[in-house]
Design a protein around this motif. Structure first.
Motif, PDB file in Angstrom:
ATOM      1  N   SER A 157     -63.722   3.910 -53.534  1.00 42.25           N
ATOM      2  CA  SER A 157     -61.667   4.245 -53.210  1.00 42.25           C
ATOM      3  C   SER A 157     -61.217   5.783 -53.768  1.00 42.25           C
ATOM      4  CB  SER A 157     -61.541   3.528 -53.979  1.00 42.25           C
ATOM      5  OG  SER A 157     -62.113   3.788 -55.272  1.00 42.25           O
ATOM      6  N   CYS A 173     -60.316 -17.737 -59.950  1.00 41.83           N
ATOM      7  CA  CYS A 173     -58.924 -17.190 -60.714  1.00 41.83           C
ATOM      8  C   CYS A 173     -57.992 -18.287 -60.906  1.00 41.83           C
ATOM      9  CB  CYS A 173     -57.816 -16.463 -59.499  1.00 41.83           C
ATOM     10  SG  CYS A 173     -58.273 -17.034 -57.915  1.00 41.83           S
ATOM     11  N   PHE A 216     -66.400 -11.051 -56.635  1.00 40.72           N
ATOM     12  CA  PHE A 216     -67.947 -12.008 -57.143  1.00 40.72           C
ATOM     13  C   PHE A 216     -67.379 -12.953 -56.400  1.00 40.72           C
ATOM     14  CE2 PHE A 216     -66.424 -12.941 -61.519  1.00 40.72           C
ATOM     15  CZ  PHE A 216     -66.900 -13.790 -61.397  1.00 40.72           C
ATOM     16  N   THR A 267     -58.626  -8.656 -52.987  1.00 40.12           N
ATOM     17  CA  THR A 267     -58.615  -9.741 -54.191  1.00 40.12           C
ATOM     18  C   THR A 267     -59.799  -9.356 -56.150  1.00 40.12           C
ATOM     19  OG1 THR A 267     -58.295 -11.580 -53.263  1.00 40.12           O
ATOM     20  CG2 THR A 267     -58.919 -11.931 -54.715  1.00 40.12           C
ATOM     21  N   GLY A 268     -59.046  -9.428 -56.789  1.00 42.05           N
ATOM     22  CA  GLY A 268     -59.695  -9.169 -57.722  1.00 42.05           C
ATOM     23  C   GLY A 268     -59.068  -8.801 -59.184  1.00 42.05           C
ATOM     24  N   SER A 269     -59.857  -8.158 -60.310  1.00 44.57           N
ATOM     25  CA  SER A 269     -58.830  -8.022 -60.730  1.00 44.57           C
ATOM     26  C   SER A 269     -57.040  -7.068 -61.216  1.00 44.57           C
ATOM     27  CB  SER A 269     -59.040  -7.818 -62.679  1.00 44.57           C
ATOM     28  OG  SER A 269     -59.859  -6.345 -62.159  1.00 44.57           O
ATOM     29  N   GLU A 328     -56.791 -13.081 -69.151  1.00 43.76           N
ATOM     30  CA  GLU A 328     -57.406 -14.031 -68.884  1.00 43.76           C
ATOM     31  C   GLU A 328     -58.646 -13.551 -69.874  1.00 43.76           C
ATOM     32  OE1 GLU A 328     -58.462 -12.896 -65.053  1.00 43.76           O
ATOM     33  OE2 GLU A 328     -57.775 -14.336 -63.521  1.00 43.76           O
ATOM     34  N   THR A 372     -63.986  -7.041 -52.552  1.00 39.27           N
ATOM     35  CA  THR A 372     -63.391  -8.593 -52.556  1.00 39.27           C
ATOM     36  C   THR A 372     -64.254  -8.186 -53.751  1.00 39.27           C
ATOM     37  OG1 THR A 372     -65.506  -8.867 -51.028  1.00 39.27           O
ATOM     38  CG2 THR A 372     -63.471  -8.947 -50.342  1.00 39.27           C
ATOM     39  N   THR A 393     -54.754 -11.346 -57.500  1.00 38.57           N
ATOM     40  CA  THR A 393     -55.175 -11.086 -58.806  1.00 38.57           C
ATOM     41  C   THR A 393     -55.637 -12.068 -60.071  1.00 38.57           C
ATOM     42  OG1 THR A 393     -53.071  -9.467 -59.631  1.00 38.57           O
ATOM     43  CG2 THR A 393     -54.872  -8.229 -58.344  1.00 38.57           C
ATOM     44  N   GLY A 394     -55.506 -11.349 -61.175  1.00 37.77           N
ATOM     45  CA  GLY A 394     -55.585 -12.374 -62.284  1.00 37.77           C
ATOM     46  C   GLY A 394     -54.851 -13.637 -62.038  1.00 37.77           C
ATOM     47  N   LYS A 420     -65.423  -3.328 -48.509  1.00 45.08           N
ATOM     48  CA  LYS A 420     -66.419  -2.704 -50.219  1.00 45.08           C
ATOM     49  C   LYS A 420     -66.443  -4.384 -51.181  1.00 45.08           C
ATOM     50  CE  LYS A 420     -65.996  -2.336 -54.609  1.00 45.08           C
ATOM     51  NZ  LYS A 420     -67.788  -2.903 -54.842  1.00 45.08           N
TER      52      LYS A 420
HETATM   53  P1  NAD Z   1     -63.097  -6.428 -60.491  1.00 47.31           P
HETATM   54  O1  NAD Z   1     -61.646  -6.100 -60.261  1.00 47.31           O
HETATM   55  O2  NAD Z   1     -63.800  -6.136 -61.339  1.00 47.31           O
HETATM   56  O3  NAD Z   1     -63.922  -6.276 -58.796  1.00 47.31           O
HETATM   57  C1  NAD Z   1     -63.017  -6.859 -57.692  1.00 47.31           C
HETATM   58  C2  NAD Z   1     -63.138  -5.817 -56.491  1.00 47.31           C
HETATM   59  O4  NAD Z   1     -62.526  -4.497 -56.791  1.00 47.31           O
HETATM   60  C3  NAD Z   1     -65.450  -5.122 -56.623  1.00 47.31           C
HETATM   61  O5  NAD Z   1     -65.171  -5.601 -55.462  1.00 47.31           O
HETATM   62  C4  NAD Z   1     -65.330  -4.666 -57.112  1.00 47.31           C
HETATM   63  O6  NAD Z   1     -66.518  -3.593 -57.349  1.00 47.31           O
HETATM   64  C5  NAD Z   1     -64.059  -3.614 -56.637  1.00 47.31           C
HETATM   65  N1  NAD Z   1     -63.769  -2.403 -57.741  1.00 47.31           N
HETATM   66  C6  NAD Z   1     -62.995  -2.397 -59.082  1.00 47.31           C
HETATM   67  N2  NAD Z   1     -62.914  -1.151 -59.713  1.00 47.31           N
HETATM   68  C7  NAD Z   1     -62.640  -0.717 -58.393  1.00 47.31           C
HETATM   69  C8  NAD Z   1     -62.188   0.729 -58.256  1.00 47.31           C
HETATM   70  N3  NAD Z   1     -61.919   1.128 -59.391  1.00 47.31           N
HETATM   71  N4  NAD Z   1     -61.731   0.846 -57.268  1.00 47.31           N
HETATM   72  C9  NAD Z   1     -61.456   0.199 -55.722  1.00 47.31           C
HETATM   73  N5  NAD Z   1     -62.255  -0.847 -56.259  1.00 47.31           N
HETATM   74  C10 NAD Z   1     -63.029  -1.050 -57.889  1.00 47.31           C
HETATM   75  O7  NAD Z   1     -62.434  -8.729 -59.943  1.00 47.31           O
HETATM   76  P2  NAD Z   1     -63.840  -9.692 -59.912  1.00 47.31           P
HETATM   77  O8  NAD Z   1     -64.365  -9.692 -61.956  1.00 47.31           O
HETATM   78  O9  NAD Z   1     -64.893  -9.237 -59.024  1.00 47.31           O
HETATM   79  O10 NAD Z   1     -62.776 -11.163 -59.504  1.00 47.31           O
HETATM   80  C11 NAD Z   1     -62.302 -11.609 -61.230  1.00 47.31           C
HETATM   81  C12 NAD Z   1     -61.011 -11.199 -61.080  1.00 47.31           C
HETATM   82  O11 NAD Z   1     -60.460 -11.488 -59.262  1.00 47.31           O
HETATM   83  C13 NAD Z   1     -60.063 -11.952 -61.612  1.00 47.31           C
HETATM   84  O12 NAD Z   1     -59.015 -11.609 -62.422  1.00 47.31           O
HETATM   85  C14 NAD Z   1     -59.676 -12.478 -60.496  1.00 47.31           C
HETATM   86  O13 NAD Z   1     -58.177 -13.474 -61.568  1.00 47.31           O
HETATM   87  C15 NAD Z   1     -59.486 -12.477 -59.456  1.00 47.31           C
HETATM   88  N6  NAD Z   1     -59.116 -13.146 -58.319  1.00 47.31           N
HETATM   89  C16 NAD Z   1     -58.142 -13.824 -57.703  1.00 47.31           C
HETATM   90  C17 NAD Z   1     -58.091 -14.397 -56.729  1.00 47.31           C
HETATM   91  C18 NAD Z   1     -56.564 -14.569 -56.309  1.00 47.31           C
HETATM   92  O14 NAD Z   1     -56.566 -14.994 -55.151  1.00 47.31           O
HETATM   93  N7  NAD Z   1     -55.303 -14.174 -57.264  1.00 47.31           N
HETATM   94  C19 NAD Z   1     -59.094 -14.855 -56.224  1.00 47.31           C
HETATM   95  C20 NAD Z   1     -59.943 -14.090 -57.023  1.00 47.31           C
HETATM   96  C21 NAD Z   1     -60.667 -13.304 -57.525  1.00 47.31           C
END
Ligand code: NAD
Length: 543
Positions: free
Chosen positions: A248, A326, A188, A263-265, A425, A186, A293-294, A211
């Protein structure tokens, strides 16, 4: 248990106002002070046990980085393996738990959160993620409550979906959980995403290794406590912290990985997908990959747009929660006939925006999440200032990390529609506006569709119905959540199922049936009451 039960019909949780003198304002302020006065010691949660490794990381408020909310213990390879084992161990019993019992646990969590837990989760989100009270309320109270009321209802609807049966036969679908465990990762920026990603598969009978983002372990811990209070059995969700890459690697390398809920980048999801792809021959079953994602979310204004509504949507859409949604509007297309007036209005509005810590409820804008985010956003602003052939700074641009990670709401005008700030982004309070010749509305729509690789959210502002229709058609694949005369943020569970396609994700729509469907592997059962007793068909007899 005999009986066909109906999950209580869900309704969205009302958003509290926190107006001066309100009960909620007093209750939340008191909880903030109480939580600020203690330093939390946050363990890993594995198989219902609290694990303290002694290898610690700090939890600090982004708006006051010299102070400490607490620290968390980091796991290593052993704890990660233990978490997978714990999830697998809890699997059989949890999968056999009647679905209405699983539903009850989350319905109870919703009620707890609608009561006294509301102040704890909102205070944690406000302090740990630097969200103003309204942003915390719509995230860590209302959206989580909605997930926990709507998802059980959607689960029931899925289970009701059954095939036809012909005479003498009874066909049915048994909605099995996946064979293995699910890995939830997830971001932040939303406590509600942290609350939904592990629990959506869990509701469908799966067990999970979770995580959370390292910057939000403080909030994640309060979620673990909430689930326990609601009756979630040990080992169903196992929370691990530590090196993301190490976690991971171990988890994705396990043959019983059955799904990833991320959900993340975009870059991290693509990395996870590539790892699963490379190891595809090692799994017992094809892992389900669900990732949101982004984004590079847009607002397109037509010359007929309601001016006041457009200005309000730009300010709220781009700068609420410091642009770290996002769905935040980060590029806009505005007709030249409107630009001068709009620029003046945006300037006037931004002068009234207060920035500071969220404990002071008068602040609309707070800090960005941490130093790496601060540096990345500052880098984009620097680029925008220096790349004079691409962009021109119109408002804001100041960055101050002396006490917290504060970045002023910033607006650039793009001279080049393909400027870096129109494509990438930023994930911060930075909006870039391209001013197009009013008569070239269709070309502006084409630009909007083709400029960025993302397709998460977007909005069109127009009062001319044909202009709305043109945008609707030209931008068919540009956004998974499309808004007409509204800002592109603020999706509500049960009303605007959320998710995007292209580089923005698998578009499985959080808080909808389509997402829950990914966490079940149906078994089709055919029972024949009077089976054939002779293999010969009538056609085999010649006469
Ligand atoms: P991030 O990708 O940096 O981190 C997301 C998660 O992935 C965190 O728990 C992080 O520790 C983990 N992570 C990082 N590297 C990893 C790896 N190598 N293996 C496994 N896990 C790993 O994203 P962030 O900064 O927490 O959040 C911002 C991003 O999330 C932005 O790009 C945003 O657009 C996206 N987001 C998308 C949505 C959606 O619904 N589309 C919603 C919220 C956030």
């Amino acid at each position: 248990m005999n009986g066909r039960l109906n999950v209580p019909f869900p309704a969205n949780e009302p958003v509290l106002s926190y107006a001066p003198g309100s009960y909620e304002k007093k209750a939340l302020k008191a909880r903030i002070l109480e939580m600020r006065s203690k330093e939390a010691d946050i363990p890993l949660h594995i198989g219902g046990r609290e694990i303290r490794t002694g290898k610690k990381g700090d939890c600090r408020p982004p708006h006051d980085h010299a102070s400490l909310l607490g620290h968390y213990h980091k796991g290593g390879p052993k704890e990660i393996r233990d978490a997978v084992d714990a999830a697998l161990k809890a699997r059989r019993e949890w999968a056999a738990t009647p679905w209405h019992v699983r539903a009850s646990i989350f319905l109870k969590a919703a009620e707890l959160l609608a009561g006294d837990w509301r102040w704890t989760l909102n205070a944690a989100t406000l302090l740990c993620q630097s969200k103003n009270v309204h942003q915390a309320e719509i995230d860590s109270a209302c959206e989580i409550i909605d997930f926990y009321r709507f998802n059980p209802y959607f689960m029931q609807k899925i289970y009701e979906e059954q095939p036809l049966s012909s005479r003498g036969v009874w066909n049915y679908l048994e909605y099995r959980p996946l064979e293995g465990f699910v890995f939830a990762v997830t971001p932040f920026n939303f406590t509600s995403i942290a609350a939904n990603l592990p629990t959506a598969p869990v509701l469908m009978g799966n067990t999970v290794v979770w995580k959370p983002a390292s910057s939000t372990v403080y909030t994640a811990h309060t979620l673990m406590q909430l689930w326990k209070a609601a009756g979630l059995p040990d080992g169903v969700i196992n929370m691990v912290t530590g090196s993301a890459a190490e976690i991971s690697q171990t988890v994705l390398g396990h043959p019983q990985l059955a799904g990833v809920h991320f959900t993340g980048s975009t870059s991290v999801f693509q990395e996870l997908w590539a790892t699963v792809g490379t190891g595809i021959r090692n799994y017992r079953t094809y892992p389900r990959l669900v990732g949101e994602t982004g984004g590079k979310d847009f607002i397109v204004a037509h010359a007929s747009a309601d001016f006041d509504a457009l200005a309000a949507a730009l300010v709220r859409g781009a700068f609420e929660y410091q642009g770290q949604k996002c769905s935040a509007a980060s590029r806009a297309y505005v007709p030249d006939s409107m630009w001068k007036k709009l620029k003046a209005r945006l300037g006037d509005e931004l002068e009234t925006v207060r920035m500071g810590p969220p404990e002071d409820f008068r602040n609309f804008v707070n800090a960005v999440i941490d130093r790496p985010a601060f540096e990345t956003i500052r880098g984009y602003i620097e680029h925008g200032r220096k790349a004079k052939s691409e962009t021109k700074l119109v408002f804001g641009g100041k960055c101050d990390d002396s006490k917290g990670y504060f970045i002023e709401p910033t607006i650039f005008e793009a001279k080049d529609p393909q400027a870096r700030l129109m494509r990438e982004e930023v994930f911060g309070p930075v909006l870039t506006i391209y001013v197009y010749p009013e008569k070239r509305y269709d070309q502006a729509l084409q630009l909007c569709d083709r400029t960025s690789s993302y397709a998460l959210t977007g909005a069109v502002f127009a009062t001319d119905r044909r202009a709305i229709q043109r945008a609707f058609e030209a931008l068919t694949h540009a956004a998974g959540n499309f808004y007409i005369n509204d800002k592109p943020t603020g999706a509500v569970v049960g009303q605007q199922p959320f998710g995007g396609a292209r580089a923005s994700g698998t578009n499985d729509k959080a808080g909808a049936m389509t997402n829950l469907l990914r966490w079940t592997s149906p078994r089709a059962v055919k029972e024949t009451f009077d089976p054939a007793k002779d293999y010969r068909y009538p056609f085999l007899a010649e006469s």
